[in-house]
Design an enzyme around this catalytic site. Structure first.
Site, mmCIF file in Angstrom:
data_model
loop_
_atom_site.group_PDB
_atom_site.id
_atom_site.type_symbol
_atom_site.label_atom_id
_atom_site.label_comp_id
_atom_site.label_asym_id
_atom_site.label_seq_id
_atom_site.Cartn_x
_atom_site.Cartn_y
_atom_site.Cartn_z
ATOM 1 N N HIS A 31 -3.542 1.964 -5.797
ATOM 2 C CA HIS A 31 -3.885 1.152 -6.088
ATOM 3 C C HIS A 31 -3.902 -0.337 -7.214
ATOM 4 O O HIS A 31 -4.051 -1.239 -6.889
ATOM 5 C CB HIS A 31 -5.541 0.994 -4.816
ATOM 6 C CG HIS A 31 -5.727 -0.247 -3.512
ATOM 7 N ND1 HIS A 31 -4.408 1.324 -2.525
ATOM 8 C CD2 HIS A 31 -6.088 -1.130 -2.677
ATOM 9 C CE1 HIS A 31 -4.994 0.333 -1.459
ATOM 10 N NE2 HIS A 31 -6.135 -0.833 -2.269
ATOM 11 N N LYS A 70 -1.269 -3.061 8.314
ATOM 12 C CA LYS A 70 -3.328 -2.646 9.229
ATOM 13 C C LYS A 70 -2.182 -3.569 9.891
ATOM 14 O O LYS A 70 -1.737 -4.466 10.496
ATOM 15 C CB LYS A 70 -3.691 -2.744 8.234
ATOM 16 C CG LYS A 70 -4.049 -1.416 7.362
ATOM 17 C CD LYS A 70 -5.441 -1.762 6.462
ATOM 18 C CE LYS A 70 -5.459 -1.122 5.755
ATOM 19 N NZ LYS A 70 -6.885 -1.264 4.234
ATOM 20 N N ARG A 100 1.077 -0.882 0.256
ATOM 21 C CA ARG A 100 -0.161 0.131 0.365
ATOM 22 C C ARG A 100 0.561 1.233 -0.262
ATOM 23 O O ARG A 100 2.377 1.440 0.472
ATOM 24 C CB ARG A 100 -0.818 0.366 0.991
ATOM 25 C CG ARG A 100 -1.505 -1.282 0.950
ATOM 26 C CD ARG A 100 -2.423 -1.451 2.819
ATOM 27 N NE ARG A 100 -2.962 -2.546 2.585
ATOM 28 C CZ ARG A 100 -3.063 -3.776 3.591
ATOM 29 N NH1 ARG A 100 -1.937 -3.613 3.683
ATOM 30 N NH2 ARG A 100 -4.206 -4.659 3.946
ATOM 31 N N ARG A 125 -1.138 -2.283 -6.592
ATOM 32 C CA ARG A 125 -1.219 -2.987 -5.952
ATOM 33 C C ARG A 125 -2.607 -3.768 -6.449
ATOM 34 O O ARG A 125 -1.882 -5.327 -6.629
ATOM 35 C CB ARG A 125 -1.705 -2.860 -4.443
ATOM 36 C CG ARG A 125 -2.357 -3.288 -3.691
ATOM 37 C CD ARG A 125 -2.212 -2.894 -2.234
ATOM 38 N NE ARG A 125 -3.308 -3.911 -1.016
ATOM 39 C CZ ARG A 125 -2.489 -4.607 -0.301
ATOM 40 N NH1 ARG A 125 -1.465 -4.420 -0.374
ATOM 41 N NH2 ARG A 125 -3.078 -5.199 0.804
ATOM 42 N N HIS A 175 -3.245 -9.514 3.045
ATOM 43 C CA HIS A 175 -4.998 -9.892 3.794
ATOM 44 C C HIS A 175 -5.021 -10.573 4.749
ATOM 45 O O HIS A 175 -4.621 -11.324 4.796
ATOM 46 C CB HIS A 175 -5.306 -10.016 2.387
ATOM 47 C CG HIS A 175 -5.358 -9.295 0.924
ATOM 48 N ND1 HIS A 175 -5.819 -9.690 -0.055
ATOM 49 C CD2 HIS A 175 -5.829 -8.100 1.074
ATOM 50 C CE1 HIS A 175 -6.359 -8.813 -0.600
ATOM 51 N NE2 HIS A 175 -6.194 -7.512 -0.211
ATOM 52 N N TYR A 183 -9.456 -11.179 -7.291
ATOM 53 C CA TYR A 183 -8.406 -10.989 -8.197
ATOM 54 C C TYR A 183 -8.462 -12.309 -9.039
ATOM 55 O O TYR A 183 -7.870 -12.578 -10.417
ATOM 56 C CB TYR A 183 -6.626 -11.016 -7.876
ATOM 57 C CG TYR A 183 -6.324 -9.792 -6.943
ATOM 58 C CD1 TYR A 183 -7.056 -8.348 -7.653
ATOM 59 C CD2 TYR A 183 -6.676 -9.809 -5.555
ATOM 60 C CE1 TYR A 183 -6.925 -7.275 -6.999
ATOM 61 C CE2 TYR A 183 -6.457 -8.386 -5.158
ATOM 62 C CZ TYR A 183 -6.380 -7.022 -5.094
ATOM 63 O OH TYR A 183 -6.348 -6.672 -5.433
#
Length: 301
Positions: A247, A174, A150, A250, A273, A282
Site C-alpha cells: 500500500h 472492489k 491495489r 499506492r 475510491h 492525502y
C-alpha cells in the site's frame, strides 16, 4: 460446539465471495476473526450463535483490550463480527445482532506512509533486469507506481485488460467495479520488455497457456502474496531501511500526483475510491511534505 456454527461461517464466506466479491485476502481476515470468536464462545460454553448476547460481546471486547490489541485491530474485529451477525439475522439464522450496539473504537489518525521521489529511484535502481524474474519485477514495480492499483487488483490483470497502444489497463476493483487507468512511458517500456522476453519464456514452462499478465517462475499466476514477497525482497536489495508494504506504493502514487498539482477528483477516480473522503487524507500528507521541504530548504525557516 453446535455444528450450525461452522455451517453459518461457510454460508457467510460464500456470501462474501459471491455477493460482495471480496478479495481472497479480505476473506481470510474475516475467516480468522470469526474463528477466533468461535474459540471465545467455546471457552464461555456458548453452544449456539443464538445464545450470544450483548453482555458476551462486552466480555469479548474487554479481552481484546486486555490482550493489548491496537484500536484499529479491535475495530476491524468488531466490524467483521457485526457484519457476520447482520448476515445471520438477514438469513433468519439468529434472532438479533448482539454486535449492533458495540461501539467501534476510533482509530488513531495516522497519515499514510509513502516514498519520496529519491526513495522510489533507489527502489528502481535496485531492480536487476538481467534475469527473467528481474524483468518481471521491474515491470511489476513500474506498473504499481504508475497506476496506484491495489496488489489484489494487480494479481488479477489479464493480458486482454492491457492496451499497450493507448497505455491503459482495465482494473477490476472492489465490488466488481471496473476502471481504466493510464500509465506512463517508463511502465510502458518495462511492460514491453517483460511481455516479449521474460513472460514468453516463463509461459513456456507450462503446458497450457496462462491469461494473467504477471507469472511466477513456474509460469502460473503470480498471486497477491507473491507480489508482497517480491516487494519485500526489493527493499532488502535497495539502500532503503525498513519494510515495504504494497500500500505504500499506492500511497506514493496518490501523494506524488497531488503534490504535483493533480486535482482530487481525478486522483479519486484513479484510485477507485467510492468516497472523496478516502482520498482527502492525502492532502494532509502533501501539506506535511510541503512543510518539511520548506523547513529544510528555506534560509530563514
Amino acid at each position: 460446539m453446535d455444528l450450525n456454527v461452522n455451517n453459518s461461517l461457510t454460508l457467510f464466506i460464500e456470501y462474501l465471495q459471491i455477493e460482495k466479491n471480496y478479495s481472497q485476502y479480505t476473506i481470510e481476515h474475516y475467516h480468522h476473526d470469526i474463528r477466533e470468536f468461535f474459540m471465545f464462545m467455546s471457552e464461555q460454553t456458548i453452544e449456539t450463535l443464538n445464545e450470544v448476547k450483548y453482555f458476551d460481546v462486552r466480555i469479548y471486547l474487554t479481552r481484546l483490550y486486555n490482550e493489548k490489541f491496537a484500536r484499529r485491530t479491535v475495530a476491524r474485529k468488531i466490524s467483521c463480527l457485526r457484519s457476520f451477525f447482520k448476515f445471520l439475522v438477514r438469513e433468519g439464522l439468529v434472532a438479533e445482532n448482539p454486535f449492533a450496539l458495540a461501539s467501534i473504537p476510533k482509530a488513531e489518525k495516522k497519515l499514510p506512509e509513502f516514498f519520496y521521489e529519491e526513495e522510489m529511484q533507489a527502489l528502481f535502481n535496485a531492480c536487476e533486469t538481467e534475469t527473467l524474474l528481474g524483468q518481471r519485477n521491474k515491470a511489476l514495480l513500474e506498473l504499481l507506481y504508475a497506476t496506484g492499483m491495489r496488489v489484489s487488483e494487480c494479481s488479477q490483470i489479464r493480458m486482454k485488460d492491457l492496451d499497450m497502444y493507448l497505455s491503459t489497463v482495465l482494473v477490476h476493483g472492489k465490488g466488481n467495479k471496473q476502471r481504466y487507468i493510464p500509465f506512463g512511458s517508463f511502465a510502458h517500456d518495462a511492460l514491453e520488455h517483460y511481455i516479449h522476453n521474460s513472460r514468453k519464456s516463463l509461459m513456456s514452462k507450462r503446458d497450457s497457456p496462462n491469461e494473467y499478465l504477471f507469472l511466477n517462475f513456474r509460469g502460473g499466476q503470480l498471486t497477491a502474496r507473491g507480489i508482497r514477497l517480491i516487494l519485500n525482497k526489493m527493499i532488502e536489495q535497495s539502500a532503503l531501511t525498513g519494510k515495504i508494504h504494497p500500500h505504500m506504493l499506492r500511497h506514493t502514487f496518490a501523494t506524488h500526483l497531488l503534490g504535483n498539482g493533480a486535482d482530487m477528483r481525478t486522483v479519486q477516480e484513479l484510485l477507485g475510491h467510492a468516497f472523496l473522503s478516502s482520498t482527502q487524507i492525502y492532502t494532509h500528507v502533501t501539506n506535511e511534505y510541503l512543510r518539511k521541504t520548506y523547513m529544510t530548504h528555506h534560509p530563514r525557516a
